[in-house]
Design a protein around this motif. Structure first.
Motif, PDB file in Angstrom:
ATOM      1  N   TRP A 134      59.896  55.464  35.949  1.00 36.16           N
ATOM      2  CA  TRP A 134      58.724  54.734  36.447  1.00 36.16           C
ATOM      3  C   TRP A 134      57.916  54.176  35.275  1.00 36.16           C
ATOM      4  O   TRP A 134      56.908  54.768  34.871  1.00 36.16           O
ATOM      5  CB  TRP A 134      57.840  55.643  37.304  1.00 36.16           C
ATOM      6  N   HIS A 144      62.079  46.407  45.134  1.00 40.84           N
ATOM      7  CA  HIS A 144      63.139  47.414  44.974  1.00 40.84           C
ATOM      8  C   HIS A 144      64.160  47.335  46.111  1.00 40.84           C
ATOM      9  O   HIS A 144      63.943  46.638  47.099  1.00 40.84           O
ATOM     10  CB  HIS A 144      62.517  48.816  44.927  1.00 40.84           C
ATOM     11  N   TYR A 162      51.396  46.362  41.903  1.00 44.38           N
ATOM     12  CA  TYR A 162      50.664  46.771  40.704  1.00 44.38           C
ATOM     13  C   TYR A 162      49.657  45.674  40.349  1.00 44.38           C
ATOM     14  O   TYR A 162      49.999  44.490  40.349  1.00 44.38           O
ATOM     15  CB  TYR A 162      51.609  46.933  39.509  1.00 44.38           C
ATOM     16  N   SER A 190      50.740  52.050  50.128  1.00 44.89           N
ATOM     17  CA  SER A 190      49.571  51.202  50.371  1.00 44.89           C
ATOM     18  C   SER A 190      49.971  49.962  51.177  1.00 44.89           C
ATOM     19  O   SER A 190      49.305  49.613  52.162  1.00 44.89           O
ATOM     20  CB  SER A 190      48.928  50.803  49.030  1.00 44.89           C
ATOM     21  N   LEU A 243      50.943  36.236  39.562  1.00 44.26           N
ATOM     22  CA  LEU A 243      51.220  35.782  40.935  1.00 44.26           C
ATOM     23  C   LEU A 243      50.157  34.778  41.387  1.00 44.26           C
ATOM     24  O   LEU A 243      50.441  33.852  42.145  1.00 44.26           O
ATOM     25  CB  LEU A 243      51.223  36.962  41.921  1.00 44.26           C
ATOM     26  N   ALA A 294      56.869  56.588  46.255  1.00 42.72           N
ATOM     27  CA  ALA A 294      57.238  57.632  47.228  1.00 42.72           C
ATOM     28  C   ALA A 294      58.713  57.450  47.573  1.00 42.72           C
ATOM     29  O   ALA A 294      59.073  56.869  48.585  1.00 42.72           O
ATOM     30  CB  ALA A 294      56.358  57.527  48.467  1.00 42.72           C
ATOM     31  N   GLY A 351      58.856  52.289  50.020  1.00 39.76           N
ATOM     32  CA  GLY A 351      58.144  53.518  49.651  1.00 39.76           C
ATOM     33  C   GLY A 351      57.489  53.458  48.277  1.00 39.76           C
ATOM     34  O   GLY A 351      56.629  54.267  47.970  1.00 39.76           O
ATOM     35  N   THR A 404      61.246  39.856  45.087  1.00 41.82           N
ATOM     36  CA  THR A 404      60.136  39.921  44.124  1.00 41.82           C
ATOM     37  C   THR A 404      59.232  38.706  44.311  1.00 41.82           C
ATOM     38  O   THR A 404      59.671  37.555  44.146  1.00 41.82           O
ATOM     39  CB  THR A 404      60.676  39.925  42.677  1.00 41.82           C
ATOM     40  N   ALA A 442      45.763  55.310  47.946  1.00 43.60           N
ATOM     41  CA  ALA A 442      46.575  54.148  48.348  1.00 43.60           C
ATOM     42  C   ALA A 442      46.267  53.781  49.805  1.00 43.60           C
ATOM     43  O   ALA A 442      46.194  52.596  50.165  1.00 43.60           O
ATOM     44  CB  ALA A 442      48.058  54.461  48.168  1.00 43.60           C
ATOM     45  N   VAL A 451      52.564  42.066  49.848  1.00 40.98           N
ATOM     46  CA  VAL A 451      53.359  42.136  48.617  1.00 40.98           C
ATOM     47  C   VAL A 451      53.408  43.602  48.179  1.00 40.98           C
ATOM     48  O   VAL A 451      52.397  44.174  47.773  1.00 40.98           O
ATOM     49  CB  VAL A 451      52.747  41.269  47.500  1.00 40.98           C
ATOM     50  N   GLY A 503      53.975  53.805  36.323  1.00 36.03           N
ATOM     51  CA  GLY A 503      53.821  55.021  37.131  1.00 36.03           C
ATOM     52  C   GLY A 503      52.419  55.179  37.677  1.00 36.03           C
ATOM     53  O   GLY A 503      51.926  54.325  38.417  1.00 36.03           O
ATOM     54  N   ALA A 549      47.055  51.778  45.080  1.00 36.77           N
ATOM     55  CA  ALA A 549      46.257  52.867  44.501  1.00 36.77           C
ATOM     56  C   ALA A 549      45.484  52.379  43.278  1.00 36.77           C
ATOM     57  O   ALA A 549      44.411  52.915  42.959  1.00 36.77           O
ATOM     58  CB  ALA A 549      47.166  54.033  44.128  1.00 36.77           C
ATOM     59  N   ALA A 569      49.623  44.430  47.587  1.00 35.09           N
ATOM     60  CA  ALA A 569      49.621  45.899  47.465  1.00 35.09           C
ATOM     61  C   ALA A 569      50.538  46.311  46.319  1.00 35.09           C
ATOM     62  O   ALA A 569      51.073  47.411  46.301  1.00 35.09           O
ATOM     63  CB  ALA A 569      50.075  46.528  48.776  1.00 35.09           C
TER      64      ALA A 569
HETATM   65  C1  FAD Z   1      56.529  60.010  39.450  1.00 29.99           C
HETATM   66  C2  FAD Z   1      55.273  59.921  40.281  1.00 29.99           C
HETATM   67  C3  FAD Z   1      54.812  61.043  40.948  1.00 29.99           C
HETATM   68  C4  FAD Z   1      53.670  60.949  41.739  1.00 29.99           C
HETATM   69  N1  FAD Z   1      53.252  62.073  42.409  1.00 29.99           N
HETATM   70  C5  FAD Z   1      52.201  61.987  43.232  1.00 29.99           C
HETATM   71  C6  FAD Z   1      51.824  63.106  44.028  1.00 29.99           C
HETATM   72  O1  FAD Z   1      52.459  64.155  43.947  1.00 29.99           O
HETATM   73  N2  FAD Z   1      50.775  62.952  44.890  1.00 29.99           N
HETATM   74  C7  FAD Z   1      50.087  61.793  44.987  1.00 29.99           C
HETATM   75  O2  FAD Z   1      49.148  61.708  45.794  1.00 29.99           O
HETATM   76  N3  FAD Z   1      50.404  60.723  44.234  1.00 29.99           N
HETATM   77  C8  FAD Z   1      51.444  60.798  43.366  1.00 29.99           C
HETATM   78  N4  FAD Z   1      51.814  59.702  42.642  1.00 29.99           N
HETATM   79  C9  FAD Z   1      50.966  58.494  42.690  1.00 29.99           C
HETATM   80  C10 FAD Z   1      51.507  57.394  43.596  1.00 29.99           C
HETATM   81  O3  FAD Z   1      51.405  56.233  42.805  1.00 29.99           O
HETATM   82  C11 FAD Z   1      50.652  57.211  44.866  1.00 29.99           C
HETATM   83  O4  FAD Z   1      50.515  58.414  45.579  1.00 29.99           O
HETATM   84  C12 FAD Z   1      51.235  56.212  45.876  1.00 29.99           C
HETATM   85  O5  FAD Z   1      52.576  56.503  46.184  1.00 29.99           O
HETATM   86  C13 FAD Z   1      51.060  54.792  45.381  1.00 29.99           C
HETATM   87  O6  FAD Z   1      51.360  53.908  46.418  1.00 29.99           O
HETATM   88  P1  FAD Z   1      51.081  52.367  46.246  1.00 29.99           P
HETATM   89  O7  FAD Z   1      51.614  51.692  47.442  1.00 29.99           O
HETATM   90  O8  FAD Z   1      49.651  52.159  45.899  1.00 29.99           O
HETATM   91  O9  FAD Z   1      51.897  51.921  44.946  1.00 29.99           O
HETATM   92  P2  FAD Z   1      53.454  51.882  44.680  1.00 29.99           P
HETATM   93  O10 FAD Z   1      54.104  53.079  45.212  1.00 29.99           O
HETATM   94  O11 FAD Z   1      53.612  51.582  43.243  1.00 29.99           O
HETATM   95  O12 FAD Z   1      53.965  50.636  45.538  1.00 29.99           O
HETATM   96  C14 FAD Z   1      53.777  49.302  45.125  1.00 29.99           C
HETATM   97  C15 FAD Z   1      55.068  48.568  45.380  1.00 29.99           C
HETATM   98  O13 FAD Z   1      54.873  47.183  45.097  1.00 29.99           O
HETATM   99  C16 FAD Z   1      56.070  46.719  44.500  1.00 29.99           C
HETATM  100  N5  FAD Z   1      55.833  45.464  43.768  1.00 29.99           N
HETATM  101  C17 FAD Z   1      55.228  45.297  42.565  1.00 29.99           C
HETATM  102  N6  FAD Z   1      55.233  43.998  42.229  1.00 29.99           N
HETATM  103  C18 FAD Z   1      55.867  43.344  43.233  1.00 29.99           C
HETATM  104  C19 FAD Z   1      56.204  41.987  43.440  1.00 29.99           C
HETATM  105  N7  FAD Z   1      55.862  41.041  42.559  1.00 29.99           N
HETATM  106  N8  FAD Z   1      56.882  41.655  44.561  1.00 29.99           N
HETATM  107  C20 FAD Z   1      57.238  42.602  45.466  1.00 29.99           C
HETATM  108  N9  FAD Z   1      56.924  43.912  45.317  1.00 29.99           N
HETATM  109  C21 FAD Z   1      56.251  44.264  44.212  1.00 29.99           C
HETATM  110  C22 FAD Z   1      56.431  47.864  43.584  1.00 29.99           C
HETATM  111  O14 FAD Z   1      57.737  47.786  43.108  1.00 29.99           O
HETATM  112  C23 FAD Z   1      56.186  49.046  44.476  1.00 29.99           C
HETATM  113  O15 FAD Z   1      57.329  49.369  45.217  1.00 29.99           O
HETATM  114  C24 FAD Z   1      52.960  59.738  41.844  1.00 29.99           C
HETATM  115  C25 FAD Z   1      53.421  58.611  41.147  1.00 29.99           C
HETATM  116  C26 FAD Z   1      54.567  58.699  40.384  1.00 29.99           C
HETATM  117  C27 FAD Z   1      55.046  57.474  39.651  1.00 29.99           C
END
Ligand code: FAD
Length: 627
Positions: A565, A124, A419, A100, A426, A131, A128, A385, A614, A95, A568, A603, A417
């Motif tokens: 975001w 979305h 939020y 991550s 869920l 990212a 990514g 979603t 992540a 998910v 965020g 993350a 994976a």
């Molecule tokens: C504007 C911004 C700038 C950043 N800059 C940096 C940086 O420069 N360097 C750095 O290391 N980190 C940065 N970060 C932190 C960033 O969160 C992490 O680096 C990393 O990208 C997080 O990855 P993730 O997979 O844990 O989370 P996310 O990228 O949030 O991915 C989780 C995904 O799960 C999806 N999701 C949620 N609920 C559901 C659902 N019910 N069904 C299906 N999909 C779902 C979300 O929409 C999202 O696409 C930044 C964050 C933001 C917002």
């Protein structure tokens, strides 16, 4: 006098519209925010059959169509009953298609076999997560920028993260060789501060100064130009000129306690002698890096953010690093860590971009039609979603909404994976303590708005690469140039279109309430802002800042992409707001506990908004799955 919308060019046709998939929502009885339908696509180069979201402009990040189902589930208690069972059986359902989630799929194949059948579900229209790649095309040139996650903060990487990047072919030394960028403070043009007329009575661009570096031989003359009261100007002059130890005679432990118990702005007033007005100028210096203002961070935390403080602790320099770089040592791709997401997707589904690798990934045009093919062992399904994840005998069932249909697939394992704050909705059967811990992790709202300008002539004339804007929605603005990596080049000397990044967060309506409530209130404000609000904002700033150098606000803006975001940065613990928890009892540690055949990544699971975290959390989650 404030300019009218027409004078600001709000009526001009720019590349800012977006596709929306409204049918899916209306068929569920869900509606899009007012005004969204009026923003139907007009000028995007994408057409049917060439699905390519990185070039989409307008309201991106958490774009219309991405969040309505999740909000209906979590906020309105809507039930998504009677899912249609798909004839698809997986070893793993992930998910969330952020870094991550993608890393989870990558590690799962290592742990459980390369022929594992994996489905990644992402709400979305692009993969990514944060990212996010923003790609502009103008006059035959491609210009890239970051829609979210940008820095690879490589000194912090664990062996796990280093190993994964190595396997993807990412060479940090090579990235550093192509890296010629410094967040609004160079390499071309001086740092500057832009005071805007709406907030400060007149537009004033202070060239050659940043609050962090205090870098001028003539500070008195610089502060004399600040459009604030004389008392505030004088307090700034004294503050920057002082060199002393305000805690003389106190032990290190005593000093540490004071600094972690007072806000940075509180410190500036109490020990730095700044007026309220002068101290408030610093609030937005931390928005981009922390997602909260310097009034919500402790003075100790702001030492780490390179803000001036050390000169009052007995050191000769203003800040720990002595320069203007609050971001620390970083390496970068021109689309930020979207390149990491793309490399992961390519490793999982090579058909999306044959021949791509870390040396050319920035230039690859991905074939999105290959992401979800029945013949591929790994499938990535966008606009999906997830609304329910349940343990069943020998596996899990996952329900999701895609284009108005409620669908269900079965799998042996599931990894969440997404939020953490959505997980209680869920998986309502999770232990109450775990759900409470997940709700504690309120992500910090952020905004990253990219504006494509015709060229950088006005910036060059003014000799600035960006500016800090203490009075505006986005606290910082800078040109995006000089990240010449992964096959992409955009040098500082290049003429032609240039992305300008506006970076910030939404100031909470009340900074005195608990920080999670601040984030929720800021999120509500952010979601209520229309595209026009952002457009007016960036036009006002660019006009006020660059108008004197010939910038034509009506004609020089070519495209606007707002990366919004509301969820965020991951929640990380702050001195002023969070208690100390016993080992293993911190909310993120409780929140990420495995639940039957379901493990938890993102993350959030490491309580740290970093790409390497992540990745680390993806690896931990996969190892927690029973074979
Ligand atoms: C504007 C911004 C700038 C950043 N800059 C940096 C940086 O420069 N360097 C750095 O290391 N980190 C940065 N970060 C932190 C960033 O969160 C992490 O680096 C990393 O990208 C997080 O990855 P993730 O997979 O844990 O989370 P996310 O990228 O949030 O991915 C989780 C995904 O799960 C999806 N999701 C949620 N609920 C559901 C659902 N019910 N069904 C299906 N999909 C779902 C979300 O929409 C999202 O696409 C930044 C964050 C933001 C917002």
């Amino acid at each position: 006098m404030q300019k009218s919308d027409r004078q600001l060019g709000m009526n001009r046709d720019i590349t800012r519209r977006d596709f929306i998939h409204d049918l899916s929502l209306t068929s569920l009885g869900l509606t899009l925010p007012a005004g969204v339908l009026a923003e139907a696509f007009t000028g995007n180069p994408e057409s049917a059959g060439t699905y390519y979201p990185p070039t989409r402009t307008g309201m991106r990040g958490s774009h219309p169509g991405a969040f309505e189902v999740a909000h209906a589930l979590a906020r309105e208690g809507k039930k998504f009953l009677d899912p249609a069972d798909l004839d698809e059986e997986y070893d793993l359902v992930v998910v969330g298609g952020g870094i991550s989630g993608l890393a989870v799929a990558y590690y799962y194949r290592k742990q459980f076999g390369a022929d594992s059948r994996i489905l990644i579900l992402e709400n979305h229209d692009d993969f990514g997560g944060h990212a996010k790649r923003n790609e502009f095309h103008q006059g035959g040139k491609m210009r890239l920028s970051w829609g979210g996650t940008m820095n690879l903060e490589y000194p912090l990487f664990s062996d796990t993260a280093n190993a994964l990047l190595g396997e993807l072919g990412v060479d940090i030394d090579e990235l550093l060789q192509g890296y010629d960028f410094e967040y609004g403070s160079g390499p071309k043009g001086s740092p500057s501060i832009f005071f805007d007329a709406e907030t400060y009575g007149r537009d004033e661009l202070i060239h050659g100064f940043s609050f962090r570096a205090g870098n001028s031989d003539n500070l008195e003359a610089i502060f004399d130009r600040f459009p604030i009261s004389e008392e505030s100007r004088e307090s700034l002059k004294k503050f920057y000129a002082r060199r002393e130890n305000v805690f003389k005679g106190k032990s290190e432990a005593e000093v540490g306690k004071i600094l972690s118990g007072i806000s940075y702005t509180g410190f500036l007033k109490k020990y730095g002698g700044l007026s309220d007005e002068a101290a408030n100028l610093f609030i937005k210096t931390t928005h981009g890096y922390w997602g909260v203002g310097a009034d919500s961070l402790s003075a100790a935390e702001c030492i780490g953010a390179s803000l001036p403080i050390m000169h009052l602790l007995g050191h000769p320099e203003l800040s720990g690093s002595g320069d203007d770089n609050a971001g620390g040592d970083v390496a970068m791709f021109p689309d930020g860590n979207a390149s990491i997401a793309r490399l992961l997707v390519h490793a999982l589904i090579p058909a999306v971009a044959p021949g791509s690798d870390a040396t050319n990934i920035a230039m690859a045009r991905f074939d999105y039609s290959r992401l979800d093919e029945a013949t591929s062992p790994v499938r990535l399904r966008l606009e999906s979603t997830v609304v329910n994840v349940t343990n069943r005998s020998g596996g899990t069932s996952v329900s999701y909404v895609n284009r108005g249909r409620v669908l269900r697939v079965n799998s042996r394992h599931a990894v969440l994976a997404c939020y953490h704050s959505i997980i209680p909705y869920l998986c309502p059967d999770m232990p109450q303590e775990q759900k409470e811990a997940q709700k504690y992790q309120v992500k910090r709202p952020l905004i990253l708005t990219n504006v494509l300008l015709r060229d950088s002539t006005a910036f060059d004339k003014l000799d600035i690469s960006g500016a800090y804007c203490p009075g505006r929605l986005h606290g910082a603005v800078w040109q995006v140039k000089g990240v010449n990596t992964a096959g992409y080049r955009h040098d500082w000397e290049d003429s032609g279109p240039v992305p300008i990044m506006f970076w910030g967060s939404v100031a909470p309506p009340d900074a005195s309430v608990p920080v999670q409530e601040q984030h929720r209130a800021s999120r509500a404000l952010l979601l209520a802002m229309t595209f026009e609000h952002f457009e007016r904002e960036v036009r006002t700033v660019l006009d006020g800042m660059l108008g004197s150098a010939g910038f034509d606000v009506q004609n020089d803006i070519l495209a606007i992409t707002v990366n919004r975001w509301p969820h965020g940065y991951s929640y990380s613990y702050l001195d002023l707001w969070d208690p100390e928890w016993p080992e293993g009892q911190a909310p993120h540690e409780v929140a990420r506990r495995p639940f039957g055949n379901i493990a938890i990544a993102n993350a959030d699971a490491g309580a740290s908004a970093l790409t390497n975290v992540a990745i680390d959390e993806a690896w931990r989650a996969v190892r927690e799955l029973n074979s």
